[in-house]
Scaffold this motif. Structure first.
Motif, PDB file in Angstrom:
ATOM      1  N   VAL A 153      34.359  40.612  59.499  1.00 44.74           N
ATOM      2  CA  VAL A 153      34.187  39.990  58.185  1.00 44.74           C
ATOM      3  C   VAL A 153      33.947  41.069  57.135  1.00 44.74           C
ATOM      4  CG1 VAL A 153      32.739  38.455  56.792  1.00 44.74           C
ATOM      5  CG2 VAL A 153      33.342  37.806  59.140  1.00 44.74           C
ATOM      6  N   GLU A 154      33.079  42.008  57.456  1.00 41.09           N
ATOM      7  CA  GLU A 154      32.751  43.087  56.516  1.00 41.09           C
ATOM      8  C   GLU A 154      33.993  43.909  56.173  1.00 41.09           C
ATOM      9  OE1 GLU A 154      30.285  47.258  56.491  1.00 41.09           O
ATOM     10  OE2 GLU A 154      29.478  45.607  57.667  1.00 41.09           O
ATOM     11  N   PHE A 155      34.760  44.289  57.171  1.00 37.60           N
ATOM     12  CA  PHE A 155      35.953  45.093  56.905  1.00 37.60           C
ATOM     13  C   PHE A 155      37.000  44.286  56.151  1.00 37.60           C
ATOM     14  CE2 PHE A 155      34.623  47.438  60.951  1.00 37.60           C
ATOM     15  CZ  PHE A 155      33.848  48.347  60.242  1.00 37.60           C
ATOM     16  N   GLY A 156      37.084  42.984  56.457  1.00 37.16           N
ATOM     17  CA  GLY A 156      37.998  42.117  55.712  1.00 37.16           C
ATOM     18  C   GLY A 156      37.628  42.036  54.242  1.00 37.16           C
ATOM     19  N   ILE A 157      36.333  41.849  53.962  1.00 35.74           N
ATOM     20  CA  ILE A 157      35.881  41.802  52.574  1.00 35.74           C
ATOM     21  C   ILE A 157      36.085  43.156  51.909  1.00 35.74           C
ATOM     22  CG2 ILE A 157      33.856  41.569  51.066  1.00 35.74           C
ATOM     23  CD1 ILE A 157      32.811  39.435  52.995  1.00 35.74           C
ATOM     24  N   GLY A 158      35.791  44.225  52.632  1.00 40.43           N
ATOM     25  CA  GLY A 158      35.996  45.568  52.076  1.00 40.43           C
ATOM     26  C   GLY A 158      37.451  45.801  51.701  1.00 40.43           C
ATOM     27  N   GLY A 159      38.353  45.397  52.591  1.00 43.86           N
ATOM     28  CA  GLY A 159      39.783  45.534  52.297  1.00 43.86           C
ATOM     29  C   GLY A 159      40.191  44.708  51.094  1.00 43.86           C
ATOM     30  N   LEU A 160      39.660  43.481  51.004  1.00 44.47           N
ATOM     31  CA  LEU A 160      39.969  42.629  49.854  1.00 44.47           C
ATOM     32  C   LEU A 160      39.429  43.234  48.555  1.00 44.47           C
ATOM     33  CD1 LEU A 160      39.318  39.118  51.414  1.00 44.47           C
ATOM     34  CD2 LEU A 160      41.538  40.120  50.816  1.00 44.47           C
ATOM     35  N   CYS A 161      38.234  43.804  48.617  1.00 41.60           N
ATOM     36  CA  CYS A 161      37.677  44.472  47.433  1.00 41.60           C
ATOM     37  C   CYS A 161      38.585  45.621  46.997  1.00 41.60           C
ATOM     38  CB  CYS A 161      36.283  45.002  47.723  1.00 41.60           C
ATOM     39  SG  CYS A 161      35.017  43.735  47.886  1.00 41.60           S
ATOM     40  N   ASN A 162      39.027  46.407  47.959  1.00 47.90           N
ATOM     41  CA  ASN A 162      39.906  47.527  47.628  1.00 47.90           C
ATOM     42  C   ASN A 162      41.223  47.046  47.031  1.00 47.90           C
ATOM     43  OD1 ASN A 162      38.026  49.381  48.550  1.00 47.90           O
ATOM     44  ND2 ASN A 162      38.967  49.577  50.562  1.00 47.90           N
ATOM     45  N   LEU A 163      41.822  46.028  47.647  1.00 49.03           N
ATOM     46  CA  LEU A 163      43.102  45.513  47.152  1.00 49.03           C
ATOM     47  C   LEU A 163      42.965  44.825  45.799  1.00 49.03           C
ATOM     48  CD1 LEU A 163      44.670  44.011  50.409  1.00 49.03           C
ATOM     49  CD2 LEU A 163      45.334  46.128  49.240  1.00 49.03           C
ATOM     50  N   SER A 164      41.786  44.303  45.507  1.00 50.30           N
ATOM     51  CA  SER A 164      41.617  43.539  44.271  1.00 50.30           C
ATOM     52  C   SER A 164      41.739  44.397  43.021  1.00 50.30           C
ATOM     53  CB  SER A 164      40.282  42.791  44.274  1.00 50.30           C
ATOM     54  OG  SER A 164      39.202  43.695  44.178  1.00 50.30           O
ATOM     55  N   ALA A 165      41.757  45.715  43.178  1.00 49.74           N
ATOM     56  CA  ALA A 165      41.990  46.592  42.024  1.00 49.74           C
ATOM     57  C   ALA A 165      43.406  46.411  41.480  1.00 49.74           C
ATOM     58  CB  ALA A 165      41.753  48.048  42.413  1.00 49.74           C
ATOM     59  N   ASP A 166      44.317  45.958  42.322  1.00 51.71           N
ATOM     60  CA  ASP A 166      45.700  45.690  41.916  1.00 51.71           C
ATOM     61  C   ASP A 166      45.809  44.236  41.470  1.00 51.71           C
ATOM     62  OD1 ASP A 166      48.754  46.459  42.170  1.00 51.71           O
ATOM     63  OD2 ASP A 166      48.513  44.507  43.164  1.00 51.71           O
ATOM     64  N   ARG A 167      46.333  44.014  40.267  1.00 50.53           N
ATOM     65  CA  ARG A 167      46.390  42.657  39.708  1.00 50.53           C
ATOM     66  C   ARG A 167      47.177  41.703  40.601  1.00 50.53           C
ATOM     67  NH1 ARG A 167      45.347  40.034  35.177  1.00 50.53           N
ATOM     68  NH2 ARG A 167      44.926  41.851  33.899  1.00 50.53           N
ATOM     69  N   GLY A 168      48.301  42.131  41.137  1.00 54.52           N
ATOM     70  CA  GLY A 168      49.101  41.259  42.002  1.00 54.52           C
ATOM     71  C   GLY A 168      48.345  40.860  43.256  1.00 54.52           C
ATOM     72  N   GLU A 182      32.421  40.616  41.176  1.00 59.05           N
ATOM     73  CA  GLU A 182      32.472  41.339  39.911  1.00 59.05           C
ATOM     74  C   GLU A 182      33.899  41.744  39.559  1.00 59.05           C
ATOM     75  OE1 GLU A 182      29.701  44.498  40.533  1.00 59.05           O
ATOM     76  OE2 GLU A 182      27.967  43.249  40.079  1.00 59.05           O
ATOM     77  N   ASP A 183      34.690  42.075  40.571  1.00 57.80           N
ATOM     78  CA  ASP A 183      36.072  42.485  40.337  1.00 57.80           C
ATOM     79  C   ASP A 183      36.996  41.313  40.055  1.00 57.80           C
ATOM     80  OD1 ASP A 183      35.427  45.117  40.684  1.00 57.80           O
ATOM     81  OD2 ASP A 183      36.282  45.300  42.695  1.00 57.80           O
ATOM     82  N   CYS A 184      36.745  40.189  40.657  1.00 58.22           N
ATOM     83  CA  CYS A 184      37.724  39.106  40.649  1.00 58.22           C
ATOM     84  C   CYS A 184      37.314  37.861  39.881  1.00 58.22           C
ATOM     85  CB  CYS A 184      38.071  38.705  42.081  1.00 58.22           C
ATOM     86  SG  CYS A 184      38.915  39.998  42.967  1.00 58.22           S
ATOM     87  N   CYS A 185      36.061  37.712  39.577  1.00 60.34           N
ATOM     88  CA  CYS A 185      35.610  36.492  38.913  1.00 60.34           C
ATOM     89  C   CYS A 185      34.964  36.821  37.581  1.00 60.34           C
ATOM     90  CB  CYS A 185      34.565  35.764  39.767  1.00 60.34           C
ATOM     91  SG  CYS A 185      35.191  35.197  41.337  1.00 60.34           S
ATOM     92  N   THR A 186      35.088  35.909  36.682  1.00 60.95           N
ATOM     93  CA  THR A 186      34.367  36.050  35.430  1.00 60.95           C
ATOM     94  C   THR A 186      32.920  35.657  35.672  1.00 60.95           C
ATOM     95  OG1 THR A 186      34.755  33.774  34.711  1.00 60.95           O
ATOM     96  CG2 THR A 186      36.448  35.423  34.126  1.00 60.95           C
TER      97      THR A 186
END
Length: 156
Positions: free
Chosen positions: A74-89, A128-132
């Motif tokens: 779960v932690e690595f999945g969230i970490g990967g999603l956090c990293n990918l979320s820097a890209d708008r697509g 913080e990266d993905c939500c208002t």
């Protein structure tokens, strides 16, 4: 190797990432799965890898990890999603993730004494990266113990 050059340039990088994804899917070893997923999460930090990771559907792989029993997965999945979320697509893909708006991302409820501090911190970074702030506040007002994305908020 000269400075500024990747160890896995161009097509070699894609093939290496593809090998990691295949190994992750094929292995039954929990330790190997964690190590491979950690590597994929690290690769997702580099914008040069985004296109290849999208082609390999690694975003979906990370999303699938959010419902795993293993806290490390779960932690690595969230970490990967956090990293990918820097890209708008990628961020848009994560937020939509094939679900109805407002349903949120699936995350297993915390076990024992609650989610680890690392998971809470990763969830906060993702929020913080993905939500208002308004989205997070709306979820808090609705009395949910999770964010607008279904990821637990850290205790204040």
């Amino acid at each position: 190797m000269s400075s500024g050059r990747s160890r896995f340039p161009g097509p070699d990088r894609f093939e290496y990432l593809q090998t990691l994804v295949t190994e992750f899917q094929d292995t039954d070893s929990p330790d190997a799965r964690e190590q491979i997923l950690a590597n994929l999460a690290n690769f997702s930090y580099d914008p040069k890898n985004i296109e290849d990771l999208q082609r390999l559907q690694v975003t979906e792989l990370f999303l699938d990890m959010l419902t795993e029993e293993s806290e490390n997965l779960v932690e690595f999945g969230i970490g990967g999603l956090c990293n990918l979320s820097a890209d708008r697509g990628c961020r848009d893909q994560i937020l939509q993730s094939g679900r109805r708006p407002g349903d949120g991302l699936p995350v297993q409820p915390a076990r024992g004494d609650g989610a680890s501090a690392r998971l809470r911190n990763l969830a906060l970074v993702f929020l913080e990266d993905c939500c208002t702030r308004a989205q997070v506040e709306r979820a808090e007002r609705e009395g949910q113990s999770h964010s607008a994305l279904g990821i637990p908020l850290p205790d204040d």
